[in-house]
Scaffold this active site. Structure first.
Site, PDB file in Angstrom:
ATOM      1  N   ASP A  67     -22.594  -7.127   3.285  1.00 13.61           N
ATOM      2  CA  ASP A  67     -23.402  -8.209   4.532  1.00 13.61           C
ATOM      3  C   ASP A  67     -23.593  -7.510   5.558  1.00 13.61           C
ATOM      4  OD1 ASP A  67     -20.650  -8.027   4.997  1.00 13.61           O
ATOM      5  OD2 ASP A  67     -20.008 -10.244   4.750  1.00 13.61           O
ATOM      6  N   ASN A 136     -11.985 -19.783   5.707  1.00 11.41           N
ATOM      7  CA  ASN A 136     -12.529 -20.786   4.966  1.00 11.41           C
ATOM      8  C   ASN A 136     -13.088 -20.553   3.718  1.00 11.41           C
ATOM      9  OD1 ASN A 136     -15.041 -18.944   5.271  1.00 11.41           O
ATOM     10  ND2 ASN A 136     -16.203 -20.444   6.433  1.00 11.41           N
ATOM     11  N   HIS A 138     -14.712 -17.946   2.598  1.00 12.55           N
ATOM     12  CA  HIS A 138     -16.010 -17.318   2.245  1.00 12.55           C
ATOM     13  C   HIS A 138     -16.019 -16.026   1.637  1.00 12.55           C
ATOM     14  CE1 HIS A 138     -16.397 -15.280   6.481  1.00 12.55           C
ATOM     15  NE2 HIS A 138     -15.997 -14.565   5.582  1.00 12.55           N
TER      16      HIS A 138
HETATM   17  C1  GLP Z   1     -15.695 -11.328   7.095  1.00 16.04           C
HETATM   18  C2  GLP Z   1     -16.811 -10.546   6.225  1.00 16.04           C
HETATM   19  C3  GLP Z   1     -16.313 -10.369   5.076  1.00 16.04           C
HETATM   20  C4  GLP Z   1     -14.802 -10.337   5.126  1.00 16.04           C
HETATM   21  C5  GLP Z   1     -14.062 -11.511   5.444  1.00 16.04           C
HETATM   22  C6  GLP Z   1     -12.724 -11.398   6.048  1.00 16.04           C
HETATM   23  O1  GLP Z   1     -16.535 -12.252   8.124  1.00 16.04           O
HETATM   24  N1  GLP Z   1     -18.273 -11.277   6.339  1.00 16.04           N
HETATM   25  O2  GLP Z   1     -16.947  -9.648   4.289  1.00 16.04           O
HETATM   26  O3  GLP Z   1     -14.292 -10.038   3.980  1.00 16.04           O
HETATM   27  O4  GLP Z   1     -14.662 -11.975   6.830  1.00 16.04           O
HETATM   28  O5  GLP Z   1     -12.542 -10.595   7.105  1.00 16.04           O
HETATM   29  P1  GLP Z   1     -11.103  -9.817   7.505  1.00 16.04           P
HETATM   30  O6  GLP Z   1     -10.718  -8.938   6.522  1.00 16.04           O
HETATM   31  O7  GLP Z   1     -11.517  -9.162   8.896  1.00 16.04           O
HETATM   32  O8  GLP Z   1     -10.131 -10.963   7.338  1.00 16.04           O
END
Ligand code: GLP
Length: 240
Positions: A67, A136, A138
């Site tokens: 992304d 959430n 995602h």
């Molecule tokens: C972000 C990214 C994801 C990532 C997730 C968790 O917003 N878009 O690709 O896996 O959220 O982030 P983190 O590893 O900093 O908790």
């Protein structure tokens, strides 16, 4: 879906990096899908160490990132391209001509979304896709919704994601939109490794593993993948 609960982030990073490194040793032209965020950073450190020790070369791999934020140039300090450059690509012998990214530049973003799935297919598909998970549920930036997406698209970020990620945007406003690989792109990967650590992920982890498969928790779709391994620490696994 297989679940492995490990002692801490370091143990997770050793396990996940060794799977990636073994794959690259076996197939130097491996196609790897990478994620940003805090979750994969330790894994990237182990990969850099293996490169520096002469254990592995990444020069022939092809990469696809999950992304990118809309409206940020590649060199912006908050772009995911810059994140990857600083946390992995620039510290190894990865060939930037085989690094693929969705383009946050408004003039190119639509085209880059249209072409991304075809580019992945032309490279032979993703051998290993690394993932984190949002609080959430995602994956990539596939936010909770009414249906599972297929290919890449532009997404309006939810307030929960903005709350989680705003801390990285010092005095700047975080973009409200991003581009993400679709759920279809992620599910077509031959192997998926998801890392989730810390108590803030416990609820999303529970829904991903024990809940029903529903687009309201996008990560739950991984229950349907035949080769997905979920790496958890004790805190993120505490509701299981
Ligand atoms: C972000 C990214 C994801 C990532 C997730 C968790 O917003 N878009 O690709 O896996 O959220 O982030 P983190 O590893 O900093 O908790």
């Amino acid at each position: 879906m297989e679940v492995r609960v490990m002692e801490n982030t370091f143990e997770i990073s050793k396990a996940v990096s060794s799977i990636i490194i073994d794959e690259v040793k076996r197939n130097p032209k491996a196609v790897l899908g990478f994620a940003t965020g805090a979750s994969p950073i330790e894994t990237y450190k182990r990969m850099i160490e293996a490169y520096e020790n002469g254990e592995v070369s990444f020069k022939s791999i092809t990469t696809f990132n999950l992304d990118e934020y809309c409206g940020l140039t590649r060199d912006d300090e908050n772009s995911y391209f810059r994140f990857m450059k600083e946390n992995l690509f620039g510290k190894t012998d990865i060939d930037f001509s085989r690094v693929n990214f969705l383009s946050g530049d408004e003039t190119e973003s639509e085209k880059s979304c249209r072409e991304y799935s075809e580019k992945i297919a032309a490279a032979g598909g993703i051998d290993i896709q690394l993932l984190g998970i949002g609080t959430n549920g995602h994956i990539g930036f596939n936010e909770p919704s009414d249906s599972f997406s297929d290919g890449p698209f532009k997404v309006k970020l939810t307030q929960s994601t903005i709350n989680s990620n705003s801390k990285y945007f010092k005095d700047k406003k975080m973009p409200g939109y991003a581009l993400t690989m679709g759920i279809g792109d992620i599910m077509r990967a031959k192997k998926i490794l998801l890392i989730a650590t810390g108590e803030s992920k416990a609820n999303a982890v529970f829904k991903m593993i024990k809940g029903e498969v529903t687009p309201s928790c996008p990560a739950s779709v991984l229950q349907n993948h035949s080769n997905a391994v979920i790496y958890l620490d004790r805190e993120s696994a505490k509701l299981l």
